[in-house]
Design an enzyme around this catalytic site. Sequence first.
Site, PDB file in Angstrom:
ATOM      1  N   ARG A  88     -17.275  -4.365 -25.183  1.00 11.12           N
ATOM      2  CA  ARG A  88     -16.382  -4.710 -24.074  1.00 11.12           C
ATOM      3  C   ARG A  88     -14.931  -4.501 -24.499  1.00 11.12           C
ATOM      4  O   ARG A  88     -14.098  -4.053 -23.723  1.00 11.12           O
ATOM      5  CB  ARG A  88     -16.575  -6.173 -23.652  1.00 11.12           C
ATOM      6  CG  ARG A  88     -17.976  -6.620 -23.324  1.00 11.12           C
ATOM      7  CD  ARG A  88     -18.492  -6.098 -22.010  1.00 11.12           C
ATOM      8  NE  ARG A  88     -18.924  -4.729 -22.071  1.00 11.12           N
ATOM      9  CZ  ARG A  88     -20.017  -4.292 -22.724  1.00 11.12           C
ATOM     10  NH1 ARG A  88     -20.787  -5.134 -23.384  1.00 11.12           N
ATOM     11  NH2 ARG A  88     -20.353  -3.017 -22.706  1.00 11.12           N
ATOM     12  N   VAL A 112     -11.082 -11.862 -18.610  1.00  8.94           N
ATOM     13  CA  VAL A 112     -10.811 -11.958 -20.051  1.00  8.94           C
ATOM     14  C   VAL A 112     -10.073 -10.724 -20.566  1.00  8.94           C
ATOM     15  O   VAL A 112      -9.799 -10.622 -21.759  1.00  8.94           O
ATOM     16  CB  VAL A 112     -12.122 -12.171 -20.852  1.00  8.94           C
ATOM     17  CG1 VAL A 112     -12.771 -13.489 -20.459  1.00  8.94           C
ATOM     18  CG2 VAL A 112     -13.092 -11.011 -20.655  1.00  8.94           C
ATOM     19  N   ASP A 113      -9.741  -9.797 -19.664  1.00  9.05           N
ATOM     20  CA  ASP A 113      -8.990  -8.604 -20.082  1.00  9.05           C
ATOM     21  C   ASP A 113      -7.495  -8.913 -20.134  1.00  9.05           C
ATOM     22  O   ASP A 113      -7.055 -10.009 -19.774  1.00  9.05           O
ATOM     23  CB  ASP A 113      -9.274  -7.434 -19.127  1.00  9.05           C
ATOM     24  CG  ASP A 113      -8.888  -7.756 -17.679  1.00  9.05           C
ATOM     25  OD1 ASP A 113      -7.687  -7.960 -17.410  1.00  9.05           O
ATOM     26  OD2 ASP A 113      -9.786  -7.804 -16.813  1.00  9.05           O
ATOM     27  N   HIS A 162     -11.116 -18.310 -18.770  1.00  7.98           N
ATOM     28  CA  HIS A 162     -12.369 -18.045 -19.470  1.00  7.98           C
ATOM     29  C   HIS A 162     -12.172 -17.346 -20.814  1.00  7.98           C
ATOM     30  O   HIS A 162     -13.114 -16.764 -21.347  1.00  7.98           O
ATOM     31  CB  HIS A 162     -13.291 -17.213 -18.565  1.00  7.98           C
ATOM     32  CG  HIS A 162     -13.716 -17.957 -17.335  1.00  7.98           C
ATOM     33  ND1 HIS A 162     -14.182 -17.334 -16.201  1.00  7.98           N
ATOM     34  CD2 HIS A 162     -13.730 -19.289 -17.063  1.00  7.98           C
ATOM     35  CE1 HIS A 162     -14.472 -18.254 -15.281  1.00  7.98           C
ATOM     36  NE2 HIS A 162     -14.199 -19.447 -15.788  1.00  7.98           N
ATOM     37  N   GLY A 179      -9.556 -11.020  -5.573  1.00  6.09           N
ATOM     38  CA  GLY A 179     -10.566 -10.516  -6.493  1.00  6.09           C
ATOM     39  C   GLY A 179     -11.567 -11.540  -6.963  1.00  6.09           C
ATOM     40  O   GLY A 179     -12.295 -11.310  -7.918  1.00  6.09           O
ATOM     41  N   THR A 180     -11.626 -12.678  -6.308  1.00  2.00           N
ATOM     42  CA  THR A 180     -12.597 -13.701  -6.679  1.00  2.00           C
ATOM     43  C   THR A 180     -13.163 -14.344  -5.430  1.00  2.00           C
ATOM     44  O   THR A 180     -12.420 -14.616  -4.475  1.00  2.00           O
ATOM     45  CB  THR A 180     -11.991 -14.788  -7.583  1.00  2.00           C
ATOM     46  OG1 THR A 180     -12.926 -15.856  -7.762  1.00  2.00           O
ATOM     47  CG2 THR A 180     -10.703 -15.363  -7.006  1.00  2.00           C
ATOM     48  N   SER A 181     -14.467 -14.571  -5.412  1.00  2.00           N
ATOM     49  CA  SER A 181     -15.118 -15.176  -4.246  1.00  2.00           C
ATOM     50  C   SER A 181     -14.868 -16.676  -4.162  1.00  2.00           C
ATOM     51  O   SER A 181     -15.182 -17.312  -3.157  1.00  2.00           O
ATOM     52  CB  SER A 181     -16.622 -14.918  -4.305  1.00  2.00           C
ATOM     53  OG  SER A 181     -17.178 -15.545  -5.450  1.00  2.00           O
ATOM     54  N   VAL A 202      -7.633 -11.515   4.228  1.00  2.00           N
ATOM     55  CA  VAL A 202      -7.457 -10.062   4.267  1.00  2.00           C
ATOM     56  C   VAL A 202      -8.726  -9.439   3.709  1.00  2.00           C
ATOM     57  O   VAL A 202      -8.995  -9.527   2.508  1.00  2.00           O
ATOM     58  CB  VAL A 202      -6.231  -9.626   3.443  1.00  2.00           C
ATOM     59  CG1 VAL A 202      -6.064  -8.114   3.505  1.00  2.00           C
ATOM     60  CG2 VAL A 202      -4.976 -10.323   3.943  1.00  2.00           C
TER      61      VAL A 202
END
Length: 224
Positions: A56, A88-89, A104, A169-171, A208
């Site tokens: 990764r 985590v990037d 995280h 970008g997150t549910s 959106v």
Amino acid sequence: MKHLVVLTGAGMSAESGIKTFRDADGLWEGHDVMEVASPQGFANNPKLVLDFYNQRRKQLFEVIPNYAHKALAELEQHYKVSIITQNVDDLHERAGSSKIIHLHGELLKARSIFDTDIIYDCNDDIKLGDLCPRGYQLRPHIVWFGEEVPMIETAMEICATAHILLIIGTSMQVYPAAGLLHYAPPDIPVYFIDPKPAITPKKHLTVVSKTATEGIKDLLKILT
């Protein structure tokens, strides 16, 4: 200057080429997530887990920030911006954002299995036998299933000071991160960018239904 708090997740980096945490079949890069993202998985097969995150990490050097990452950095010209990410990037950092909380953990850091406060920058592979000064094995600085999220209280405090909240970008289905929305002051503007939003627009909530890079364009017209 108004405080813009941004909650970001895997969809933010997906358009840069980083695969989301788990595919539809529940696997992450072909592995059962509990094999590579839990303390038990690490105890059972530490080499597999180290190799998984080494791959990764290598992939991270092959991608670049996308338009949405860069747009958030540019918003610092107009707002005090705090980014709270589940990713985590380091793409937010590379895009130029200055205040980022990683809920995280971070792929480019390693820590001791003995002491969670013994943390190192890590751009290379972590191997079996790589030890901290106390003689304990190093592991990825990643919050695995079953582990505490050490930055969650800091994130709650940041959300409580928001004048505007952006979710992108997150549910917002995974806790404890999903609960952060409830720590923001009531009645502040909330913007939710997601191609398949699992949330209904309300008086102060604008939804959106677009990807991160497309949705952020609409948001910039509103906020700048």
